[in-house]
Every structure is written in C-alpha cells, then in structure tokens.
Motif scaffolding. Sequence first.
Motif: not given
Length: 891
Positions: A113-123
């Motif tokens: 539970x550390x959040x999610x990547x901001x973009x689909x392209x990369x983490x």
Amino acid sequence: MAVPGGTGRAPDASHADPRGDPFLRTQFAVPARPVTYLRRDRLTVHLDEALLTPLTVVHGAAGAGKTLLAADWASTRHEPVAWLTAQVADRGGGTFWAYLLEALRLAGVPEADVGLPASAGRADDRLLTRLAAGLGTRDTPVILVIDEYDRVTDPEIADQLEFVLHQAGHGMRLVLVTRTEPLLPLHRHRAAGTITEIRNAELALTPDEAAALLALHGLRLPADDVGALVERTRGWAAGLRLCALAARGETDPRRFLKEFEADRTTIADFLLAEVLKRQPPGTQDLLLRVSVLDRFCPGLANALTGRTDAERVLTDLHGQNAFVEYLGHAWFRLHPLFGEILRAHLRVRSPELEAELHRRAAHWLRRSGSLGEALGHAAAAEDWESAAGALIGDLALGELFTGLHSGDLARLFSRMGPEPAGPATDLVRAACALSRCEVARGSSRLRRAVQELASQDGPAEGDPADLAVTRLSCALLEALVARLTGAPGRAERAARLAEQVRREVPGTLLEAHPELTALLLTHLGSARLWAGRVRAARAALTAVVDADGTGATAQARRDCLGHLALIDYLEGWPGRAERTASATVTPAGRGGPPPAPGPGLASLVLAAVAVERDELDRAEALLDAAVDARHPPPDPVTQAARALVTGRILLARGDAQAALEAADRAVVADVASPWAAAHTACVAAAAHLAENRPETAVKLLHDMPGDEPVCLVGAAEAELAAGRPEAAAELLGRLRTRAGIGPAVTVRAALLGARLAGEHGDHAAQRGLVSRALREARRERLRRPFVDAGPWLRTLPPDAPAGARLPTGSPRRDAPACGGQRAAPPVVEELSGRERDVVRRLAQMMSTEEIAADLYVSVNTVKTHLKSAYRKLAVNRRHDAVRRARERGLL
C-alpha cells in the motif's frame, strides 16, 4: 487523483490502473486445475525450493504444464501468494507495476500500500524503493508468482523487478512462469546459487506419469504403448492431454494413439496457433523448410532457406522453447509432433517444394560427410542416380554387406525402380541382389555396369579418381560373385584389378572404409580355400583377422575366423579349430559354456568338432544354429561344410543311408574342390563300410586325386575291411611321410595301425600304438575315433595300456555283441576341470546346493556336471564317484 508530490495515487483509488481503467480481475486469478489434472510430486517437491531462493524460474514450451504446476503448488502454500498474469506488460511499465501492486494487496500484503504509478509509461523509482523497503521488513516472505512473464520485453521493467527483488531480501520470493528465459541477470543468480529452475526437460511427463494421466481420462494402455506415445510426444503435457481427449471418442483408442496423424488433430491447431504463427514470416518459412530434416545445423538450414542468419534464429527458437530441441555441437531437431505438423503444412502450402528441399539437403550433407543422411534425402527426393552415385563415390558400397548399416541401405535402395540406368545404379542393384545371394541377377547387373564403365574409358571421361573408386567397387562385387560361384580364377583377377586401381583411389576414402578391403580379402580367401590353395587362403584370411576387427570390419573378421577354423579342422586340429571358431563370439560369463556363433561357418566347424568328441546332441544343436532356413548357405565352402557335418552326424547316429544322401548332395560351383571331394568321399566310404560294402568304399577313395591324409586313412580302413592288410599298411606308410597332420587324423591312423599289428600278433606294437592314440586323443578330448574303431578295441589283452582313460563310448548300433565273453573293465574318461571341482567337493561331503554356492553356479549346472562325471566314472552314486576318482588318481 495523484497524491501531492507525484509519488503515486491514493490507496483508495487502487481499483483502477494509471490510465483510469479498472483492473482486469482475471489477471489476479489463480488458474483452476481441470478434473483430469495430474499432480506430480517430483515437481512440487522441486518447486518447494522456491522458499529457499529469492528467484524461481519455471520455463518450458507452450502446453508444457508450467502454469498449472505453479497454480497447484500455490494453492498448497500457507504463506501469502500473490498471482499476476503479465498480459498487461505491453501497456507500459506503469501499468505493469500497478497490476503487480494490486496483486500484492489482494494477497493481503499491507506493505504494497505505497500508492500507484503516476503514468502508464513507467513507475517512479521512489515508489519502488518504498515497496522494496516495506517488503524487506516482513517476517514471512510473500510469494509473488508472475505467469506469462515472457510477455515482459521492456528491459526497464526487468531492471526494476530485479531491484525490488534484491532490496526486499527475505521479504519476497519471486516465481516466474515463462516460455523463454526472463529478462533478468540469471547468470548472477546461478553463480550465487540464489535461483531455483525447472526447465522444459523436467516438465516432460515420464512414462509412469503419462500412464497415470491417460488413466485419469479413462484410458489404460500397455506399458509399451505408453512408452511409444511418450517418445512421440516427448512427454509434452498438452500433447498427451489432447491425445487422450481425442482417443476417448474413438472406438479403438489404443489403435488411435498408435496411428493418429498429428496434423489432423487439435494438436495441430494448438501448435500452429501457439508456436508457428507467433513467429515472424521469415522464421515461419525456416521452420517449414527444416521440417523435412530429422536434424539440422545452421549451415544446413541456410542451404535450405537461402539465408545466412539461421544460427541466430535457431538459437532464439530454442531459447523460446519453441519446440526446437538442441542436440549439442550446433545441431538441432524439431519436436516430433511439431515436425509432423509442419511437414503436412508445407505440403499444403508448397507441394512442389519438398522434393527440392530433400535434394538440397542431400547435396549439403554429402559435402559435409554425412553419407547416411544424404542417401536418405536423395531417396526421399527419388533422385536415385544421386543416391547411388554418393554410395559408390564415397567407396561405401561395402556397407551393404557389413551388417552395420546393411539393413537400412537394403531397405532404402529396395525402393529404387528400374530407372535410371548407369554404372552407379547398376552396381548398387547388383550389390543388393548379391547381398540376398541372388547370384544370377547380381551377376547380370554387374556385367552391365562393367560394360558401361568400359564404354567410358578415355582421357576425357570423368575424374580418374572417381573412375578408380567405381572400378574398385566393381572388383569387390567380382570377388563376391567368384566366391559365391566357386570360381577362384575370377577371384584372383578381381584381386589384381583391385590392387591396380586402389593406387588411384584417395587414401582418405580407403581409410574411411576399411570394410571394402576386408571384404575383398575375405572373398578371395574363401575362393582360394575352395580351390584347395590352403596356404594362400590362410594368408588372405589372416590379413583380415590381424587387422583392426572392430566396427565396419567386424563381420568380415568373423567370416574369416570361420574359414580359418575350417582349415584347422580339415587339417585335423579340432582343438585349434574350436578356439578359432569360438573367437567369433564374446565369451560368456563365469560358470557357463561360451555361446555358439549364429548362422554360419563357425557353428558348422564347432558342430564338426563336437562329432569328433562324440557329443552328438551338441553337434546337432550347433548344426541347427548354423543353418538359417530363411537364407541358404551363401557359398560352396559353407555348403560343402554343411554336407560334411550332416553326413558325419548321421554316420555317428548309425543312419548310413542318410549319410550317403548327404554326401551325394551336389555343390554347384565353377570348379571342383579337392578337399570337399575328399571329405565327402570319406563320409560316403564310411557309409558303405557300415553297410558291408568294402569294395565300393575302396574304389570310391582310390578315385580321389592326390594324397589327402583323411582319404589315406579311410582307404586303409576300407582295404583292411576288404581283407587286404598289406594294402592298408602301404597306405598308412604313405601317411607317415606327411607333415603337419593333426590328431583327428593321426589318432585314427594309430588305431588302425594297432589293429593291423594285433592281427599280425605284434601285441607290443599294438599296445604302443593304442597308448599313443590315447595320449594324442586326450589332449583334444577325441572320443569318436575310438567309437568308430569297432569292437576289437574293447577286447584288448589284459596287459593293455594301463593309462587308458578315454572311453570307447557306446557300441556302434551295427556292431555285433561280444558273445558270452565277459566285458572288460570300463576305461575311464578324464574329467574336465569343472567336473573335478565338483567331485572334490563331493569328497568334502558338501551338498549340491553348497557346491553351487561355492562355485558361483546354479544348482542345475552342478547336477549337469555330476551326471557327466558319473557317466565318465561308470558309477551311479556320490560315494562310488569319489572312490573311483581316488582309485584313478583323478583327484
């Protein structure tokens, strides 16, 4: 919404990926196992090692059972297991990591539970750092299974996954299920011992597992049928399952599983969709073209495709577990079912291409030195001229006769029709016919080939080396025809021709095919023996025996040993003949007699030796072994030896008329053989003597040319039976001037001389001659001469030789009884070494079972030795046997 600072999305938005799309719940579902799933303990035990290493890789071909294996194993774990199917890897690194984090959260891992990547392209790297740090604090590791990891082709995702795995330490165990080696630094993990691997070969079902899988589908097959199916499928799980499903709908499942055409089953649909069509068009074309090959290397694949990068393509296919198997040394092969399906697909797409591919393969393989495979592809293309030319041009015609590849070559060329015609094809046709002993047909084809070669003579006609190779092959067949027809002159001419042309044959070919020279000398030696040129025959035969007798020349060496054994027997040396004939087989293990050779001359010689030792049952068994009903004796030497042995056995059995018929059997040959005529005449003369026709016997033997020792003894016996002892003595006198005569002749001569001496009242000379006969016979274990000597030997005076230990044997069936005269005490035969061992243990009061254990033989073997010892000692009980042996000094 993104959290401030761009570190990821808020936890309450975890139901969506970075694009805002809802998560596909199927990507987190552990696949369900079918009802017919077979749990394999050996694999689940191996997979348990995943808890001991940070990384586990299960990689195998499509349908190898890797996903179901991982799913079954995951269902049994008490640790938290997160499952992710990586079908979303092509949507970008951000989406992949969002799904991975969701899989961990669904597995109840709060550290995810550390959040999610901001973009689909990369983490973001900070997000991955927080994830790794959180996992590193866990007391119990989470097991993360990523299925279809071969879809991960982005190196950045692989690097990030390796970072998290390394930093998480004991907190995470990563299990990758993939068709290919993953984009991870596996070499580091292998060197450090931090990886567990289950490869394609381990995933293959064993025969026992395959039988269990078929049983789950209601099919129970014999072990041989299961083994054949596993061999054909290479234990491929999906293939076996699809076969089982298809067979359940058949009226005869067992026959279906034996004979199904792979291209007409759902297996074809699976492999074409999951393997072939996943490849680029150029790779698909390569796979289709190499499907005509049993095995292939990059150079051969390039020759069939016209490309230059086959090595890279084949290596990639093997690494992808795309049903391309690596054999080592840069050679590959297709999975059998995949190959069948590709060949069928090729015939549909390009029906005219298959023959051309076979021709290209034949050309390339011959240049690379793989003659056997080249011949197979030339035959598949029905290019018989090239096939025959390759066999002759490589000096490999002798392989049709050596036994190593003779069956395969005969079957291959049996498909060749009457066309085309030429020296090479006619020579191969001649060789095939002669290998079947079809002499007339083979000779006709050989003449035609020789005529065609003669018409090609000239300075501009072909490569001299190629012509020399073809003529040397002609010489081999000429020598064989000469042997089979009993034409020694023709054999000598063939040998001279071979000697002339071999100077022009490349030395590398002669070294590669020693069987041709060995066969030539064998045929020459046999023809010389038939002609009675014993010394010259022995020289040719010994040259083969003294050379390296392994591999291609082993059969020729055995043939020569059989001929040399016959020479020893004809010269009267049965012990030497036995040793030479027995050298054609590998000795048996301890405690048993050596095995007899198979059909051929060596068994006939051993049978003849057994007759001399009065072992008639063994002689008949060896004669039966020597005669193959499917194949008549191939040459006059063997035919004459067979007639001779048959006649001697019949004589010993008391059937004189049948012995006469055996001796009268004509051996068709271009020239007569002096030794064959002499020995068959002796058999016939002995039969006439047994029927009380001594004058006929005298005439028969006096008509024999030369002074054959066996004829001199036989003629002397006939003269004595006709009432002319002086003539008999004169014949025996001529024998004394001959050197090198063996005991099989001299023992009979000594016994006949003893009989003559007795009739003249010279009992001292008689005793001396009998003693000499006994001494010579004992060394060779000869008994038959004493049996044939007649009743006079059993009525010797009381002062007869005291050392006589060889039996006179059973009386002849036609011998008269000895009136009311009391029989002489039995003459005891010398015990064999093993029989002495048994009797010694009898003297120690050992039981039969104890003797067997002490000698490392079976109880039945001990009983056989006891029975023989009782017979030789003329007793019926153990105590009497020990007493008699001690009296005679045999212990």
